[in-house]
Design an enzyme around this catalytic site. Structure first.
Site, mmCIF file in Angstrom:
data_model
loop_
_atom_site.group_PDB
_atom_site.id
_atom_site.type_symbol
_atom_site.label_atom_id
_atom_site.label_comp_id
_atom_site.label_asym_id
_atom_site.label_seq_id
_atom_site.Cartn_x
_atom_site.Cartn_y
_atom_site.Cartn_z
ATOM 1 N N ASP B 91 -2.046 2.217 5.402
ATOM 2 C CA ASP B 91 -1.835 1.480 6.140
ATOM 3 C C ASP B 91 -1.045 2.186 7.867
ATOM 4 O OD1 ASP B 91 0.538 3.363 5.403
ATOM 5 O OD2 ASP B 91 1.670 2.154 4.800
ATOM 6 N N SER B 92 -0.925 1.686 8.445
ATOM 7 C CA SER B 92 -0.530 1.860 9.818
ATOM 8 C C SER B 92 0.916 2.993 9.788
ATOM 9 C CB SER B 92 -0.698 0.985 11.206
ATOM 10 O OG SER B 92 0.570 -0.340 11.169
ATOM 11 N N GLY B 93 1.516 3.062 8.790
ATOM 12 C CA GLY B 93 3.359 3.882 9.331
ATOM 13 C C GLY B 93 4.455 2.664 10.028
ATOM 14 N N GLY B 94 3.617 1.602 10.571
ATOM 15 C CA GLY B 94 4.969 0.642 11.047
ATOM 16 C C GLY B 94 5.968 0.027 9.730
ATOM 17 N N ASP B 145 1.485 -2.140 13.513
ATOM 18 C CA ASP B 145 2.501 -3.460 14.144
ATOM 19 C C ASP B 145 3.586 -3.303 14.219
ATOM 20 O OD1 ASP B 145 2.181 -3.056 11.019
ATOM 21 O OD2 ASP B 145 2.329 -4.890 10.623
ATOM 22 N N GLN B 187 1.656 -11.041 12.549
ATOM 23 C CA GLN B 187 2.825 -11.680 12.622
ATOM 24 C C GLN B 187 3.284 -12.510 12.550
ATOM 25 O OE1 GLN B 187 5.064 -9.391 11.102
ATOM 26 N NE2 GLN B 187 3.618 -7.770 10.983
ATOM 27 N N GLY B 214 4.008 -8.199 6.968
ATOM 28 C CA GLY B 214 5.787 -9.463 7.877
ATOM 29 C C GLY B 214 5.793 -10.371 6.731
ATOM 30 N N ASP B 264 -1.775 -4.990 -1.726
ATOM 31 C CA ASP B 264 -0.776 -4.119 -2.579
ATOM 32 C C ASP B 264 0.084 -4.356 -2.868
ATOM 33 O OD1 ASP B 264 -0.357 -3.407 0.460
ATOM 34 O OD2 ASP B 264 0.536 -1.321 -0.446
ATOM 35 N N CYS B 302 -4.289 -6.443 -24.296
ATOM 36 C CA CYS B 302 -4.769 -5.542 -23.338
ATOM 37 C C CYS B 302 -5.215 -3.817 -23.707
ATOM 38 C CB CYS B 302 -3.069 -4.674 -22.596
ATOM 39 S SG CYS B 302 -4.010 -3.463 -21.062
ATOM 40 N N CYS B 304 -6.179 -1.407 -22.446
ATOM 41 C CA CYS B 304 -5.920 -0.440 -21.273
ATOM 42 C C CYS B 304 -5.953 1.208 -22.707
ATOM 43 C CB CYS B 304 -4.964 -0.819 -20.195
ATOM 44 S SG CYS B 304 -3.364 -0.134 -20.956
ATOM 45 N N CYS B 307 -2.103 0.845 -24.417
ATOM 46 C CA CYS B 307 -2.155 -0.612 -25.901
ATOM 47 C C CYS B 307 -3.051 -0.333 -26.306
ATOM 48 C CB CYS B 307 -2.414 -1.386 -24.754
ATOM 49 S SG CYS B 307 -1.344 -2.217 -23.671
ATOM 50 N N HIS B 333 -0.523 1.121 -17.553
ATOM 51 C CA HIS B 333 -0.975 -0.698 -18.115
ATOM 52 C C HIS B 333 -0.465 -1.139 -17.730
ATOM 53 C CE1 HIS B 333 -0.310 -3.536 -20.295
ATOM 54 N NE2 HIS B 333 0.865 -4.131 -19.857
#
Lengths: 375, 375
Positions: B91-94, B145, B187, B214, B264, B302, B304, B307, B333
């Site tokens: 990400d940009s840190g904004g 942004d 935005q 946003g 994300d 599941c 994984c 599990c 999990h």
């Protein structure tokens, strides 16, 4: 017979052997990572196995308190509960009662104490220690013993020898699980005569394995090293010998030289969680700013997952940022270091060169070594 | 071209695609586990990969502050530093400047603020955001942004649209790294007309990918769901679409239905560390006493690592005993659950049955489902 021991090679007093258990073989000398609460802190069982572990240690006192030994039994036993398919040794809980529990009273009947978790009153007798371990289903169980500190008066140590024999007999009488082997524990502090008094009748009781308890309880390492050969020699040569709760790498080497086969200690994992690493050139403190921009692996001579994939700079960052992966990676490396030390010792014993291996390794841990404890 | 996007299938507005990057392909819709400080908390990269992750997200703000982007660059870049060989998006840190930093001042030039670590004064401009991400060496970088909260007055949102466009242009002009693709961020809050005003000129600038920023900044999920289809439709169909910082499983499904390709969120790992699991029958609180003696796996549907190998009773014990392995197993999990949700969505889209898949899955997360948020 649920456990056998074969001597594969000897080199002076040092031994290379093979212990067979219902959950697999253990090549000795062997270090046992400590999984106090049914987990080696911060690691999956696969990480522990891949680091080279052949057997884990579980703590009877902690597991009896939480989650409870009957619960573990009902969940299929400790192996299944914690997903470790290899051998497990459980201690008897005695050491923790003496070191952790509050307001304890000890009589020949057993120990009454308050839980360190919630202060609830509890009792640990020889029979209960065996019941707990039978519920946990470890491959190797330990008798309940009384473990006095290093500064205990001679009378206390002597009484601990007497009481520990009494308790060992009761544990043996009470023990029924055929797939579990019960080891005896010799007490007697730094007094070799008392150790002999303790070992004699225990050896006569013909346990399948023997431990030296009451070391690493506050005495100096040198004092322990001095009496280890004589104490180990009191134990049967054709059975496994286990030095409980020891220790630093140099202590393990002293134990192997004395004829000890098995060790356990929280040091590699506890140190790892605190950013202290054991390496082939001495100990390394990863929080030290000198590692901040170091692209080198922690230990160039180590092939563990941590050293194969991460830089000192990354490990330093993880500890600075208080990320869980730091303790995980360093615990893993330290275990791999301990386990390789034992594997290398076995190789040296088999080749008849253990004394030279030991001396060359000890030089790296000496305080004058450039990296040792200062980096 | 350092990044390509291919549409493999569409089902109404939902899309299945393939993003190619210098570090490998990403099948979409895709969820990106968050590795804020160069580690997905509590997990090794291998665990994250084995859970099904194809791409990780790194946080520019955190990494610039500690260990520093130039240090990461000097250690070989973020991939090498954290031992993740797959694609990485930064990400940009904004967002973090607006949510974490203290005493910030924002002008068209950039943001000045105090570090949340030590209060030291710092500046983040569009150019600096690009420099940081070029030092980190992510496969996908994001423009800086301005991300106002959901309760921001219309004038603030309008100004954020204007400023974010200005900053996007400056980021694009400053960006030089040929093996890194720079995505734009739209935005405009919940106002679709403002979103269109934001998207129009950004689309004209021909970025290789577009994000909706946003969202998930305090508005209700329903309000977000309502405008997502119109907002996604503002973005080019032949380029990846990324909904930043979203969200719950039901929010991901709403996003996929609207035509979003990438997501994300810290929710799976953060919830996992707090003993809250996402399962095929709803959410499960592992600290609840009802799991104390439950030998069943967390989620029978599941596959994984957690599990496949551990009981609810063991997970309950790990959290009761405050053992690190609890957060590790549950984070693993939860990531596997999120990643399988996206893989299943892709399968459903390819088969033309996404709407049915979405509706059947949402039922399991409804508050009336027996396990949901009550167990």
């Amino acid at each position: 017979m649920s456990l056998t021991f074969r001597l594969d090679a000897t080199d002076a007093a040092a031994r290379a052997g093979t212990i067979t258990t219902p959950h697999g073989d253990i090549r000795t000398p062997a270090f046992m990572p400590v999984g106090t609460q049914a987990t080696v802190k911060g690691l999956t069982p696969e990480m522990v196995r891949d680091a080279g572990a052949q057997i884990l240690l579980g703590n009877t006192y902690h597991l009896a308190l939480r989650p409870g030994d009957e619960l573990v039994r009902d969940m299929g036993g400790l192996h299944r509960f914690m997903n470790w398919s290899g051998p497990i040794l459980t201690d008897s809980g005695g050491y923790q009662v003496f070191s952790l529990a509050g307001q304890r009273t000890v009589t020949d009947h057993g120990a009454t104490f308050k839980s360190h978790l919630d202060g609830s009153p509890l009792e640990l007798t020889p029979e209960r220690a065996v019941d707990i371990q039978q519920n946990l289903g470890s491959d190797i169980a330990m008798v309940l013993d009384e473990c006095p500190p290093a500064d205990a008066p001679p009378g206390v140590v002597r009484n601990a020898v007497r009481r520990s024999l009494l308790w060992a007999e009761r544990c043996k009488s009470h023990h029924t699980r055929p797939d579990q082997s019960l080891f005896a524990i010799v007490q007697g502090g730094l007094n070799v005569e008392l150790r002999a008094e303790s070992a004699g009748p225990l050896v006569a009781l013909d346990f399948p394995g023997y431990a030296l308890g009451g070391f690493s309880v506050g005495e100096s390492p040198e004092a322990m090293h001095a009496v280890l050969p004589a104490c180990a020699a009191l134990l049967p040569a054709h059975k496994p010998r286990y030095l409980m709760g020891v220790g630093r790498p140099q202590d393990l080497l002293a134990g192997v030289a004395a004829g000890i086969d098995m060790f356990d200690c929280v040091m590699p994992t506890r140190s790892g969680r605190n950013a202290l690493a054991f390496t082939s050139t001495g100990s390394v403190k990863l929080r030290n700013a000198r590692h901040r921009r170091d692209p080198a692996p922690l230990d160039v001579q180590c092939g563990c997952y941590c050293c194969a994939n991460y830089s000192r700079a990354y490990l330093h960052h993880l500890f600075a940022a208080e990320e869980m992966l730091g303790p995980t990676l360093l615990s893993l490396h330290n275990l791999a270091f301990y386990l390789k030390l034992m594997a290398d010792a076995r190789t040296a014993i088999t080749a008849g060169g253990f004394e030279q291996f030991k001396n060359e390794t000890l030089v790296k841990f000496s305080p004058t070594s450039p990296d040792s404890t200062t980096s």
